[in-house]
Motif scaffolding. Structure first.
Motif, PDB file in Angstrom:
ATOM      1  N   ARG A  55     -36.601  28.346  43.049  1.00  0.00           N
ATOM      2  CA  ARG A  55     -36.963  29.429  42.019  1.00  0.00           C
ATOM      3  C   ARG A  55     -36.289  30.764  42.402  1.00  0.00           C
ATOM      4  O   ARG A  55     -35.848  31.393  41.504  1.00  0.00           O
ATOM      5  CB  ARG A  55     -38.445  29.688  42.223  1.00  0.00           C
ATOM      6  CG  ARG A  55     -39.057  30.756  41.159  1.00  0.00           C
ATOM      7  CD  ARG A  55     -40.528  31.107  41.765  1.00  0.00           C
ATOM      8  NE  ARG A  55     -40.562  31.848  43.005  1.00  0.00           N
ATOM      9  CZ  ARG A  55     -41.687  32.044  43.733  1.00  0.00           C
ATOM     10  NH1 ARG A  55     -42.880  31.475  43.202  1.00  0.00           N
ATOM     11  NH2 ARG A  55     -41.490  32.380  45.127  1.00  0.00           N
ATOM     12  N   ALA A 284     -48.669  26.915  40.042  1.00  0.00           N
ATOM     13  CA  ALA A 284     -48.013  26.554  38.845  1.00  0.00           C
ATOM     14  C   ALA A 284     -46.539  26.608  38.900  1.00  0.00           C
ATOM     15  O   ALA A 284     -45.856  25.630  38.317  1.00  0.00           O
ATOM     16  CB  ALA A 284     -48.309  27.697  37.744  1.00  0.00           C
ATOM     17  N   ASP A 285     -46.015  27.448  39.838  1.00  0.00           N
ATOM     18  CA  ASP A 285     -44.591  27.503  40.084  1.00  0.00           C
ATOM     19  C   ASP A 285     -44.245  26.154  41.045  1.00  0.00           C
ATOM     20  O   ASP A 285     -43.058  25.552  40.702  1.00  0.00           O
ATOM     21  CB  ASP A 285     -44.237  28.859  41.013  1.00  0.00           C
ATOM     22  CG  ASP A 285     -44.064  29.912  39.996  1.00  0.00           C
ATOM     23  OD1 ASP A 285     -43.995  29.595  38.829  1.00  0.00           O
ATOM     24  OD2 ASP A 285     -44.004  31.147  40.681  1.00  0.00           O
ATOM     25  N   GLN A 287     -45.629  23.308  40.670  1.00  0.00           N
ATOM     26  CA  GLN A 287     -45.721  22.154  39.497  1.00  0.00           C
ATOM     27  C   GLN A 287     -44.442  22.202  38.880  1.00  0.00           C
ATOM     28  O   GLN A 287     -43.896  21.215  38.940  1.00  0.00           O
ATOM     29  CB  GLN A 287     -46.988  22.464  38.652  1.00  0.00           C
ATOM     30  CG  GLN A 287     -47.047  21.122  37.813  1.00  0.00           C
ATOM     31  CD  GLN A 287     -47.625  20.015  38.626  1.00  0.00           C
ATOM     32  OE1 GLN A 287     -48.406  19.759  39.632  1.00  0.00           O
ATOM     33  NE2 GLN A 287     -47.032  18.559  38.226  1.00  0.00           N
ATOM     34  N   LYS A 288     -43.925  23.348  38.642  1.00  0.00           N
ATOM     35  CA  LYS A 288     -42.828  23.320  37.792  1.00  0.00           C
ATOM     36  C   LYS A 288     -41.524  23.299  38.327  1.00  0.00           C
ATOM     37  O   LYS A 288     -40.959  22.327  38.100  1.00  0.00           O
ATOM     38  CB  LYS A 288     -42.993  24.709  37.014  1.00  0.00           C
ATOM     39  CG  LYS A 288     -41.500  25.117  36.232  1.00  0.00           C
ATOM     40  CD  LYS A 288     -41.450  26.549  35.539  1.00  0.00           C
ATOM     41  CE  LYS A 288     -40.177  26.727  34.840  1.00  0.00           C
ATOM     42  NZ  LYS A 288     -40.183  28.252  34.079  1.00  0.00           N
ATOM     43  N   TYR A 289     -41.185  24.023  39.537  1.00  0.00           N
ATOM     44  CA  TYR A 289     -40.053  23.882  40.142  1.00  0.00           C
ATOM     45  C   TYR A 289     -39.873  22.692  41.286  1.00  0.00           C
ATOM     46  O   TYR A 289     -38.660  22.398  41.664  1.00  0.00           O
ATOM     47  CB  TYR A 289     -39.748  25.247  40.945  1.00  0.00           C
ATOM     48  CG  TYR A 289     -39.507  26.301  40.048  1.00  0.00           C
ATOM     49  CD1 TYR A 289     -38.227  26.429  39.342  1.00  0.00           C
ATOM     50  CD2 TYR A 289     -40.475  27.171  39.754  1.00  0.00           C
ATOM     51  CE1 TYR A 289     -37.949  27.536  38.618  1.00  0.00           C
ATOM     52  CE2 TYR A 289     -40.476  28.345  38.882  1.00  0.00           C
ATOM     53  CZ  TYR A 289     -38.935  28.698  38.481  1.00  0.00           C
ATOM     54  OH  TYR A 289     -38.899  29.507  37.549  1.00  0.00           O
ATOM     55  N   ASP A 292     -42.725  18.351  39.316  1.00  0.00           N
ATOM     56  CA  ASP A 292     -42.027  18.194  38.027  1.00  0.00           C
ATOM     57  C   ASP A 292     -40.633  18.066  37.973  1.00  0.00           C
ATOM     58  O   ASP A 292     -40.106  16.871  37.369  1.00  0.00           O
ATOM     59  CB  ASP A 292     -42.404  19.259  36.609  1.00  0.00           C
ATOM     60  CG  ASP A 292     -44.009  19.135  36.334  1.00  0.00           C
ATOM     61  OD1 ASP A 292     -44.736  18.221  37.008  1.00  0.00           O
ATOM     62  OD2 ASP A 292     -44.307  20.045  35.690  1.00  0.00           O
TER      63      ASP A 292
END
Length: 426
Positions: A55, A284-285, A287-289, A292
């Motif tokens: 990120r 959430a970050d 999970q995303k970076y 996932d």
């Protein structure tokens, strides 16, 4: 950021850019009798550094690199991991073992590398005037003992004189840590303290819980680890000891400790120095970076669990110390000695944690040369068996600085005399 075998480190560095990575060793234990606790911590520790890389492009423009070395929670292996990785520019060691901690304190001091023993290890290392390279902020085992007593005081109108408190503890240096503090607090507050050791690994506790059933203590405290915790909770349920009067230290309060007892574990409490759950923007970050993106250290199934959060919190504090060191020294590619300076000048505010996506994730605190232990603020969590969730049910509250300070001074002074250590802060 993938888990690197120690032997591959040299080749990776040789192929890297001119600016070296920020190297973080992870003395993990994904195997052995305590793997159920070691795995989520190691995952959380690794995933946070991966998040910073993916990120943010690292910390201050420098990428992070994790060196994971398996200790199996074995002291000898832990020392071997230290010796194998210290030459790679390792910035800070988090040994995750009181036994390994005691072995590494003189080594890191000689090698000018900081050691962070967050919520474990040698409690008197909070005295930075004696222990120049060891840090145990934001709290230690003696804070935990006092935090439990203060919680009981608050829950009983400020008076627990005449009450009976039993300590069920792992029969090791770790488990014995709170005894002296509880003895001092017993004299101060007038409660009766009984001590019930449990031998490793802790699967056999019938006699201890028969004694509890016979003596009928008002409250039970536990310093357990691994299978000992779930056995104790099951045994408590078997004798119908009220779970709301059963409080574990922060290493006795994770999901795998309570799930085996099912509904019978409902209401069990545990101390903590950080928040629980995954209701924080940082997840959430992650999970995303990380998850996932297929870059998670594990299967992604531990995210938000108590010990995953603890590993993530440890990594966050390390990253913030790096930023502090970068600011102090005016360079991004810091050395271990500079990291020590950053840790000693670390300040965690609520505004800083909120900006990191971790509001109220831990107590606000600052570190200094004299105080490597932080404020010793302790919270209490409780297990909801129906929803299979932990909740923070108290603020991060102060502990007895008078009692703990005197014990820290006595123990650290003795260590300084034995090892001919002068003042680090004069």
């Amino acid at each position: 950021m993938k888990k690197l075998a120690t032997l591959a480190v040299g080749a990776v560095m040789a192929a890297g850019p001119v600016m070296a990575d920020l190297v973080f060793p992870s003395l993990s234990y994904r195997t052995g009798p305590y793997a159920a606790g070691g795995i989520p911590f190691a995952d959380g520790y690794a995933d946070y550094f991966t998040l910073l890389n993916e990120r943010d492009g690292g910390i201050g423009g420098v990428m992070t690199r994790l060196l994971e070395c398996e200790t199996g929670y074995n002291t000898e292996k832990g020392v071997e991991c230290y010796e194998a990785t210290k030459g790679e520019g390792s910035l800070v060691y988090q040994p995750l073992s009181t036994g390994i901690t005691y072995q590494l304190i003189p080594k890191v001091t000689a090698d000018d590398i900081p050691l962070h023993t967050m919520g474990y290890g040698r409690t008197s290392a909070a005295n930075g005037d004696v222990f120049s390279h060891t840090f145990n902020y934001p709290g230690n085992y003696w804070n935990g003992a006092s935090g439990a007593v203060n919680y009981l005081l608050d829950s009983n109108g400020g008076d627990i004189s005449g009450k009976k408190i039993a300590l069920v503890y792992h029969n090791s240096a770790y488990g014995k840590e709170p005894i002296r503090t509880l003895e001092e607090l017993s004299a101060k507050h007038g409660f009766d303290l009984s001590l019930l050791p449990v031998d490793h690994p802790g699967q056999e506790q019938k006699s201890q819980w028969l004694q509890i059933r016979r003596d009928r203590p008002d409250f039970v405290l536990m310093w357990g680890w691994g299978v000992m915790n779930q056995v104790a909770i099951q045994e408590a349920a078997n004798i119908r000891f009220p779970m709301e009067n059963f409080i574990g230290i922060w290493w006795s309060g994770a999901e795998h400790d309570v799930l085996p007892a099912g509904e019978k574990a409902n209401g069990y409490k545990a101390l903590t120095f950080h928040n629980v759950g995954r209701d924080f923007p940082v997840f959430a970050d992650i999970q995303k970076y990380v998850v996932d993106a297929g870059k998670a250290a594990g299967a992604g199934d531990q995210v938000g669990n108590v010990l995953y959060n603890r590993g993530m919190y440890a990594a966050m504090l390390a990253a913030e110390a790096v930023k502090t060191a970068q600011d102090i020294h005016g360079v991004a590619d810091i050395t271990p000695a500079m990291m020590r300076d950053g840790m000693e000048a670390l300040e965690m505010t609520e505004a800083k944690m909120t900006a990191l996506g971790m509001p109220n994730f831990g107590p606000s605190f600052s570190v200094s040369c004299e105080n490597h232990g932080g404020p010793g603020l302790v919270g209490v969590t409780q297990w909801d068996a129906a929803n299979q969730t932990w909740s923070l049910i108290s603020d991060f509250a102060p502990t007895d600085g008078d009692v703990i300070g005197a014990l820290v001074d006595a123990d650290s002074s003795a260590y300084a005399a034995e090892n001919n250590i002068g003042s680090n802060c004069s």
